[in-house]
Design a protein around this motif. Structure first.
Motif, PDB file in Angstrom:
ATOM      1  N   UNK A 228      76.279  32.093  31.268  1.00 47.76           N
ATOM      2  CA  UNK A 228      75.203  31.194  32.061  1.00 47.76           C
ATOM      3  C   UNK A 228      74.396  30.776  30.768  1.00 47.76           C
ATOM      4  N   UNK A 229      74.299  29.388  30.845  1.00 46.33           N
ATOM      5  CA  UNK A 229      73.442  28.599  29.855  1.00 46.33           C
ATOM      6  C   UNK A 229      72.541  27.613  30.660  1.00 46.33           C
ATOM      7  N   UNK A 230      72.061  27.936  31.789  1.00 41.26           N
ATOM      8  CA  UNK A 230      71.395  26.532  32.446  1.00 41.26           C
ATOM      9  C   UNK A 230      70.058  26.758  31.882  1.00 41.26           C
ATOM     10  N   UNK A 394      78.300  33.090  42.159  1.00 38.11           N
ATOM     11  CA  UNK A 394      77.658  33.594  43.257  1.00 38.11           C
ATOM     12  C   UNK A 394      76.107  34.223  42.910  1.00 38.11           C
ATOM     13  N   UNK A 395      76.160  34.800  41.637  1.00 37.25           N
ATOM     14  CA  UNK A 395      74.831  35.476  41.410  1.00 37.25           C
ATOM     15  C   UNK A 395      73.771  34.020  40.902  1.00 37.25           C
ATOM     16  N   UNK A 396      74.407  33.321  40.214  1.00 42.07           N
ATOM     17  CA  UNK A 396      73.663  31.986  39.764  1.00 42.07           C
ATOM     18  C   UNK A 396      73.130  31.407  41.037  1.00 42.07           C
ATOM     19  N   UNK A 397      73.927  31.003  41.994  1.00 39.04           N
ATOM     20  CA  UNK A 397      73.561  30.528  43.455  1.00 39.04           C
ATOM     21  C   UNK A 397      72.266  31.398  43.887  1.00 39.04           C
ATOM     22  N   UNK A 398      72.538  32.883  44.095  1.00 38.00           N
ATOM     23  CA  UNK A 398      71.590  33.479  44.756  1.00 38.00           C
ATOM     24  C   UNK A 398      70.228  33.309  44.043  1.00 38.00           C
ATOM     25  N   UNK A 425      69.991  36.624  36.215  1.00 37.77           N
ATOM     26  CA  UNK A 425      71.612  36.199  36.117  1.00 37.77           C
ATOM     27  C   UNK A 425      72.149  36.784  34.947  1.00 37.77           C
ATOM     28  N   UNK A 426      71.326  36.780  33.751  1.00 37.73           N
ATOM     29  CA  UNK A 426      71.872  37.205  32.366  1.00 37.73           C
ATOM     30  C   UNK A 426      72.026  38.835  32.485  1.00 37.73           C
ATOM     31  N   UNK A 427      71.212  39.457  33.446  1.00 35.78           N
ATOM     32  CA  UNK A 427      71.496  40.846  33.676  1.00 35.78           C
ATOM     33  C   UNK A 427      72.806  41.239  34.347  1.00 35.78           C
ATOM     34  N   UNK A 428      72.900  40.319  35.400  1.00 35.44           N
ATOM     35  CA  UNK A 428      74.232  40.500  36.228  1.00 35.44           C
ATOM     36  C   UNK A 428      75.113  40.184  35.136  1.00 35.44           C
ATOM     37  N   UNK A 429      75.272  39.175  34.480  1.00 31.85           N
ATOM     38  CA  UNK A 429      76.525  38.671  33.552  1.00 31.85           C
ATOM     39  C   UNK A 429      76.705  39.684  32.629  1.00 31.85           C
ATOM     40  N   UNK A 430      75.669  40.439  32.063  1.00 30.52           N
ATOM     41  CA  UNK A 430      76.195  41.535  31.036  1.00 30.52           C
ATOM     42  C   UNK A 430      76.746  42.878  31.470  1.00 30.52           C
ATOM     43  N   UNK A 431      76.287  43.029  33.012  1.00 26.64           N
ATOM     44  CA  UNK A 431      76.929  44.249  33.624  1.00 26.64           C
ATOM     45  C   UNK A 431      78.294  44.021  33.974  1.00 26.64           C
TER      46      UNK A 431
END
Length: 431
Positions: A228-230, A394-398, A425-431
């Protein structure tokens, strides 16, 4: 994740509903083909099939599948039907196929196709589609169905897009920029309208429709690696600019505050029928809804145009749709699944349901897609953007949905809301 509407049916769909007794014999509620056929394939579908709640679609698909079984003798297709909770159904199906318990062939929402590709549960379909057929797909479709290894992992057969609808008696000229839309919406209030309507509630439609504004600026949600880089670098400013655009529409009164609670496209054509709005951002399928909802003289007042951009030349629109994918490892079943995608859905299914094809050639092949309206939709698809094919989407959208609610209600500033969304989002990405 696209909604199907019976009201979008046109009279030409009647061509598909003439059935013989033999077709009824070949297509039952849970089966296609002879019950005693030596070979069987499990096919899981949405309402786009013989069990559709829309009678004309159901009858049309019965005929299409009956003809299909005659061309492919010796097969019995066992039907499974998804519920309307598409997100839940797709998540359940992914877990089933990962454990070897899923269907042989199924409808996969383009929204989550990346998750299935990433899980490596889809079988390559390259052998069943020519290079010319693949090349004829719209770029966002071709990218969506192609894996990192260059193989074709599904066939994306229908698509949609978002446009700006307007009552041309009240808004005579199509707004081409964000500023022009704001001005037109404010002017429409002088005619008793409530301004421009759009999705702003807690659901995927809010994210998807709004993202067109971010994409029109050249914004990217993720990098080439899917990170994610938005919220960083140039993307951050583009993101904030697009958020402020929506916020300004509400703050200025160009859009009513109730947009923050809208989570259904039905509200738009209902407002048009009630005469309370002259502008709304909706899907291409809503043209048929307006045609069937409004009296002819009222429908004649409505038209559509491409979504406005930050400038008149910077345009984008979100595009969705459905794919057919094969999970079975049996080569014969993979071949039959590809044949279903090619012979039942890509072309015939588009024409039956009036769903926009993903192949440019089909717009000239079927009369229904030769209309000025569908030709205009096809032209707008050139600016189409599909949701990024990465697991984190999906998490970005949420988080964008949460952010939009906070911003439009005034609970948080755009900057604070973006920071909160990025952190989650970053926390979800690293998980």
């Amino acid at each position: 994740m696209r909604l199907r509407f019976a009201a979008a049916l046109l009279a030409s769909a009647a061509a598909f509903v003439s059935l013989s007794a033999r077709a009824d014999d070949l297509v039952a509620k849970d089966r296609i083909g002879p019950a005693d056929a030596p070979k069987a394939l499990t096919l899981r579908l949405t309402q786009d099939g013989p069990n559709s709640n829309t009678p004309d679609w159901a009858e049309g698909y019965k005929k299409l599948f009956a003809d299909f079984t005659r061309r492919h003798p010796g097969w019995k297709i066992n039907l499974e039907l998804m519920s309307d909770n598409i997100g839940q159904e797709q998540a359940r199906m992914l877990e089933q196929v990962k454990s070897g318990q899923g269907p042989d062939c199924a409808a996969v929402d383009s929204f989550v196709l990346a998750l299935f590709k990433g899980a490596e549960v889809l079988q390559p379909l390259d052998a069943y589609f020519t290079k010319e057929e693949v090349a004829d797909l719209f770029p966002f479709v071709r990218e969506g169905v192609t894996g990192k290894d260059g193989h074709l992992y599904a066939w994306w057969w229908d698509t949609d897009l978002r446009v700006l609808y307007r009552n041309k008696e009240i808004v005579a000229k199509a707004p081409e920029t964000w500023d022009e839309l704001k001005a037109a919406a404010l002017a429409s209030k002088g005619d008793g309208m409530e301004g421009v309507l759009f999705n702003g509630g807690r659901w995927e439609g809010t994210t998807f429709d709004w993202l067109a504004n971010f994409w029109a600026e050249g914004g990217e949600l993720v990098d080439a690696a899917g990170k994610p880089v938005f919220a960083s670098g140039e993307n951050r400013e583009k993101f904030l600019k697009a958020v402020r655009y929506y916020k300004d529409l509400v703050d200025s009164g160009a859009a009513p505050k109730r947009v923050a609670t809208i989570g259904n496209y039905d509200e738009f054509h209902a407002a048009a029928a009630a005469g309370t709005t002259a502008l709304f951002i909706g899907g291409n399928w809503q043209l048929g809804q307006l045609r069937n909802t409004l009296e002819p003289e009222e429908f004649a007042k409505w038209t559509f145009s491409e979504l406005p951009g930050p400038t008149a030349t910077a345009r984008a629109t979100g595009t969705g749709g459905w794919t057919i994918g094969a999970f079975a490892k049996d080569p014969e079943k993979v071949a039959l699944c590809a044949a279903i995608a090619k012979e039942v859905y890509s072309g015939p299914g588009n024409a039956l349901q009036m769903q926009l094809p993903t192949s440019k050639a089909l717009y000239d092949k079927y009369d229904v897609f030769k209309t000025p309206e569908n030709q205009a939709f096809a032209k707008a698809l050139a600016n189409g953007h599909a949701r990024p094919g990465v697991p984190i989407y999906p998490e970005i959208s949420n988080q964008i949905q949460i952010m939009m609610g906070d911003v439009l209600s005034g609970t948080k500033t755009p900057e604070a809301a973006l920071d909160a969304a990025d952190a989650a989002v970053q926390a979800a990405y690293h998980r």
